[in-house]
Design a protein around this motif. Structure first.
Motif, PDB file in Angstrom:
ATOM      1  N   PHE A   1      11.693  -6.670   1.669  1.00  0.00           N
ATOM      2  CA  PHE A   1      10.806  -7.254   0.726  1.00  0.00           C
ATOM      3  C   PHE A   1       9.435  -6.728   1.204  1.00  0.00           C
ATOM      4  O   PHE A   1       8.420  -6.464   0.486  1.00  0.00           O
ATOM      5  N   SER A   2       9.079  -7.005   2.835  1.00  0.00           N
ATOM      6  CA  SER A   2       8.006  -6.572   2.978  1.00  0.00           C
ATOM      7  C   SER A   2       7.449  -5.017   2.832  1.00  0.00           C
ATOM      8  O   SER A   2       6.625  -4.780   2.637  1.00  0.00           O
ATOM      9  N   VAL A   3       8.474  -4.007   3.278  1.00  0.00           N
ATOM     10  CA  VAL A   3       8.307  -2.830   2.860  1.00  0.00           C
ATOM     11  C   VAL A   3       8.052  -2.605   1.273  1.00  0.00           C
ATOM     12  O   VAL A   3       7.044  -1.913   0.884  1.00  0.00           O
ATOM     13  N   ALA A   4       8.777  -3.084   0.394  1.00  0.00           N
ATOM     14  CA  ALA A   4       8.473  -2.818  -1.198  1.00  0.00           C
ATOM     15  C   ALA A   4       7.144  -3.429  -1.434  1.00  0.00           C
ATOM     16  O   ALA A   4       6.469  -2.741  -2.134  1.00  0.00           O
ATOM     17  N   ILE A   5       6.657  -4.638  -0.973  1.00  0.00           N
ATOM     18  CA  ILE A   5       5.294  -5.041  -1.347  1.00  0.00           C
ATOM     19  C   ILE A   5       4.233  -4.225  -0.745  1.00  0.00           C
ATOM     20  O   ILE A   5       3.173  -3.782  -1.318  1.00  0.00           O
ATOM     21  N   MET A   6       4.704  -3.701   0.457  1.00  0.00           N
ATOM     22  CA  MET A   6       3.617  -2.672   1.019  1.00  0.00           C
ATOM     23  C   MET A   6       3.339  -1.474   0.224  1.00  0.00           C
ATOM     24  O   MET A   6       2.401  -0.745   0.138  1.00  0.00           O
ATOM     25  N   VAL A   7       4.622  -0.957  -0.234  1.00  0.00           N
ATOM     26  CA  VAL A   7       4.665   0.353  -1.146  1.00  0.00           C
ATOM     27  C   VAL A   7       3.832   0.003  -2.414  1.00  0.00           C
ATOM     28  O   VAL A   7       2.938   0.821  -2.752  1.00  0.00           O
ATOM     29  N   ILE A   8       4.103  -1.348  -3.026  1.00  0.00           N
ATOM     30  CA  ILE A   8       3.327  -1.494  -4.346  1.00  0.00           C
ATOM     31  C   ILE A   8       1.782  -1.605  -4.044  1.00  0.00           C
ATOM     32  O   ILE A   8       1.120  -1.144  -4.544  1.00  0.00           O
ATOM     33  N   ALA A   9       1.308  -2.248  -2.924  1.00  0.00           N
ATOM     34  CA  ALA A   9       0.233  -2.356  -2.432  1.00  0.00           C
ATOM     35  C   ALA A   9      -0.733  -1.238  -2.178  1.00  0.00           C
ATOM     36  O   ALA A   9      -1.797  -0.824  -2.666  1.00  0.00           O
ATOM     37  N   VAL A  10       0.203  -0.101  -1.657  1.00  0.00           N
ATOM     38  CA  VAL A  10      -0.419   1.360  -1.578  1.00  0.00           C
ATOM     39  C   VAL A  10      -0.727   1.918  -2.641  1.00  0.00           C
ATOM     40  O   VAL A  10      -1.798   2.666  -3.071  1.00  0.00           O
ATOM     41  N   LEU A  11       0.295   1.963  -3.415  1.00  0.00           N
ATOM     42  CA  LEU A  11       0.243   2.675  -4.986  1.00  0.00           C
ATOM     43  C   LEU A  11      -0.748   2.148  -5.751  1.00  0.00           C
ATOM     44  O   LEU A  11      -1.598   2.751  -6.542  1.00  0.00           O
ATOM     45  N   TYR A  12      -1.167   0.854  -5.526  1.00  0.00           N
ATOM     46  CA  TYR A  12      -1.949   0.173  -6.682  1.00  0.00           C
ATOM     47  C   TYR A  12      -3.324  -0.444  -5.906  1.00  0.00           C
ATOM     48  O   TYR A  12      -3.814  -1.154  -6.482  1.00  0.00           O
ATOM     49  N   SER A  13      -3.565   0.055  -4.587  1.00  0.00           N
ATOM     50  CA  SER A  13      -4.786  -0.178  -3.917  1.00  0.00           C
ATOM     51  C   SER A  13      -4.890  -1.712  -3.730  1.00  0.00           C
ATOM     52  O   SER A  13      -5.989  -2.043  -4.100  1.00  0.00           O
ATOM     53  N   PHE A  14      -3.847  -2.408  -3.559  1.00  0.00           N
ATOM     54  CA  PHE A  14      -4.107  -3.873  -3.264  1.00  0.00           C
ATOM     55  C   PHE A  14      -4.091  -3.881  -1.554  1.00  0.00           C
ATOM     56  O   PHE A  14      -3.301  -4.185  -0.963  1.00  0.00           O
ATOM     57  N   ARG A  15      -5.363  -3.643  -0.864  1.00  0.00           N
ATOM     58  CA  ARG A  15      -5.641  -3.685   0.488  1.00  0.00           C
ATOM     59  C   ARG A  15      -5.221  -4.894   1.264  1.00  0.00           C
ATOM     60  O   ARG A  15      -4.515  -4.751   2.202  1.00  0.00           O
ATOM     61  N   THR A  16      -5.786  -5.919   0.667  1.00  0.00           N
ATOM     62  CA  THR A  16      -5.352  -7.329   1.326  1.00  0.00           C
ATOM     63  C   THR A  16      -4.075  -7.635   1.501  1.00  0.00           C
ATOM     64  O   THR A  16      -3.357  -7.898   2.430  1.00  0.00           O
TER      65      THR A  16
END
Length: 571
Positions: A221-236
């Protein structure tokens, strides 16, 4: 001719002032002023001369920063966020009162919760359509929270839904929250959804908890959220997703025996860090600010937890993990160097990994030499790349090796400690030579003066330890007499080297060590030695000082390290 030249300069300055006043009038920055009458000589200037006359730009005032719209900040941003919590508390208390009165059955309570979640989600969607982003985010975030609480009540409190079904429903709820956050490009929604996702394993009743399932889900789950955050520029969200994994895993660590969960824990940490490592290669495509620092911090956390879980065990798990990442980052740094990409962060982590690995596998006799060698290489790479993180890493490794050597004195002349001292002296000379060939760096520990003084001082300490070993069987007076003589001869040798090499700084270093020897004799030797030894010490040291002064009075050619002949000693 001089008067004519000055008149020409004055006329050109008058022309500059006139043009500046005309520009100010054009920009409405000054009241209209009648131009100065041009002199006859100025009228004779050619257009090329007038064009080449220097012009001073007018002062442009700084633009004022816009004032903070407190009404917008409070009423549209924070007001809905605060009062959605008030609304939720009101619903919960009203719901609790109705339940206590017996008006609402358990299935009805769950249906009401689902209805409230759907209503908030629908109303939040309306707010998004009307461009009320902050209110829409809060309403849909509250909808996700109510949905998770309703599923928790139906499963844990009322046992209406079995564990497998509740897990699937939780995942669908989180998926809906992530989809909504991506659809509206809302980092607030992704943060709320992330918090609920990390809590899912705690919201499922299990008779026999499985640490592998728990840790594996949290890491994926952590890796999935990090991938989404990178793809959509959710830095926080990117940074939060990385660090939040350690909270549930720490709870698992505290609630279970170490033997039962440590490999599951390590697997989750490795899985997340591998994800972070591969995401770092997306930086040229999707830039992530602060990702190099997160790579370094993540490795520190990984190695720290591995040490806590496996240190002292017969298994070599800790050594394998640290050495494996040292090899991975070394290969990555070499690859980036070949392809002319930034390799500084990979070199820093590889240096740290090698440092931790050497600390664990080497004994005290060989550790200092290995750390000093590694620290020297890391410092030289940091100087070449001019990266502060690499310089700090190399400095820590180098200083650790040097301190380790200082607290383990030499007991035999031919020993690993003596070899480590030779490595230290050679490394200090190499770093000083490199720094002397570069411009002065803006870091205190890389000042040329510090490293130029380091080698003579370290060599003095080395000679002192060797002398103590060689004179160990002599009496107290003889040992102090020989050591002071060695110090004095060392100072004279430096002075002679400065005279031969024509280096004023080297001669001053020898003079400093001569006075240092005098201070040693006065404050250390005199209180413990006999009167005869005192006489010998002072006579010998006095003769050495006079001889050194006579050497410095010799007429010498200009020095290589001084700017003017006045800096040379007078004859």
């Amino acid at each position: 001719m001089d008067i004519h030249r000055r008149v020409d300069e004055l006329e050109k300055k008058v022309l500059q002032l006139e043009r500046q006043l005309e520009r100010m009038q054009h920009q409405n920055t000054a009241p209209k002023v009648k131009p100065f009458p041009r002199s006859e000589r100025e009228r004779k200037l050619s257009p090329a001369d007038r064009h080449n006359a220097p012009v001073h730009h007018t002062f442009q005032p700084h633009e004022l920063k816009p004032k903070i719209d407190w009404e917008h900040l409070i009423a549209r941003i924070w007001l809905p966020r605060v009062f959605i919590l008030v609304l939720l508390l009101g619903f919960l208390w009203g719901f609790n009162a109705a339940v206590n009165s017996g008006f609402i059955t358990e299935p009805a309570r769950c249906i009401l919760g689902l209805g409230a979640a759907a209503l908030l989600f629908w109303y939040g969607e309306i707010q998004f359509r009307h461009k009320r982003q902050a209110l829409g985010q809060v309403l849909q975030g509250g909808s996700i929270a109510i949905l998770m609480l309703t599923l928790f009540a139906a499963h844990m409190l009322y046992e209406l839904i079995p564990a497998p079904h509740s897990f699937v429903l939780y995942i669908l709820s989180i998926g809906a929250g992530v989809f909504t956050a991506i659809r509206h490009r809302s980092q607030v929604l992704i943060m709320i959804t992330m918090a609920g996702g990390y809590l899912i394993p705690f919201l499922i009743r299990s008779e026999v908890p499985n640490a592998w399932i728990f840790a594996g889900y949290e890491a994926l789950f952590s890796v999935a959220i990090m991938v989404i955050a990178v793809l959509y520029s959710f830095r926080t969200s990117y940074f939060t997703a990385f660090f939040m994994l350690h909270i549930p895993l720490f709870a698992l660590y505290l609630g279970s025996g170490t033997e039962s969960i440590r490999y599951a824990y390590l697997t989750a940490l490795l899985l997340q860090y591998f994800g972070l490592f591969f995401l770092s290669f997306l930086r040229p495509i999707i830039p992530v600010r602060g990702n190099p620092v997160l790579l370094f911090t993540g490795f520190v956390l990984l190695s720290g937890w591995t040490f806590l879980l496996f240190h002292g065990d017969k298994a070599i798990t800790y050594d394998i993990v640290v050495a494996g990442w040292a090899l991975i980052y070394s290969i990555t740094a070499l690859w980036n160097f070949i392809w002319k990409k930034d390799y500084s962060i990979h070199v820093s982590i590889a240096s740290l990994a090698c440092f931790l690995w050497l600390l664990d596998i080497l004994n005290a006799a060989t550790l200092a030499a290995a750390l000093i060698t590694l620290g020297t290489l890391a410092l030289l790479l940091g100087i070449k790349s001019s990266r502060i993180l690499q310089l700090v890493t190399g400095g820590i490794i180098y200083i650790t090796g040097m301190l380790w050597l200082l607290i383990h004195p030499i007991h035999e002349v031919f020993s690993m400690e003596s070899a480590a001292w030779i490595v230290l002296l050679g490394s200090a000379a190499i770093v000083a030579r490199v720094l002397n060939g570069l411009p002065e760096l803006p870091y205190f520990l890389l000042k040329r003066s510090i490293w130029n003084w380091a080698d003579p001082i370290l060599f003095l300490i080395f000679m002192t330890q060797i002398t103590d070993v060689l004179t160990h069987g002599l009496d107290f007076d003889s040992r102090h007499l020989i050591l002071s003589a060695i110090w004095a001869l060392y100072a004279v040798a430096i002075i002679i080297a400065g005279i031969v090499l024509k280096l004023r700084s080297v001669r001053l270093t020898g003079i400093f060590f001569l006075f240092l020897t005098l201070a040693k004799v006065i404050y250390i030797d005199l209180p413990g030695v006999s009167l005869a030894i005192r006489a010998v010490l002072f006579m010998g040291l006095g003769a050495v000082g006079i001889a050194a002064s006579r050497l410095l009075y010799r007429r010498t050619p200009p020095d290589h390290d001084q700017g003017s002949p006045s800096d040379r000693p007078s004859t």
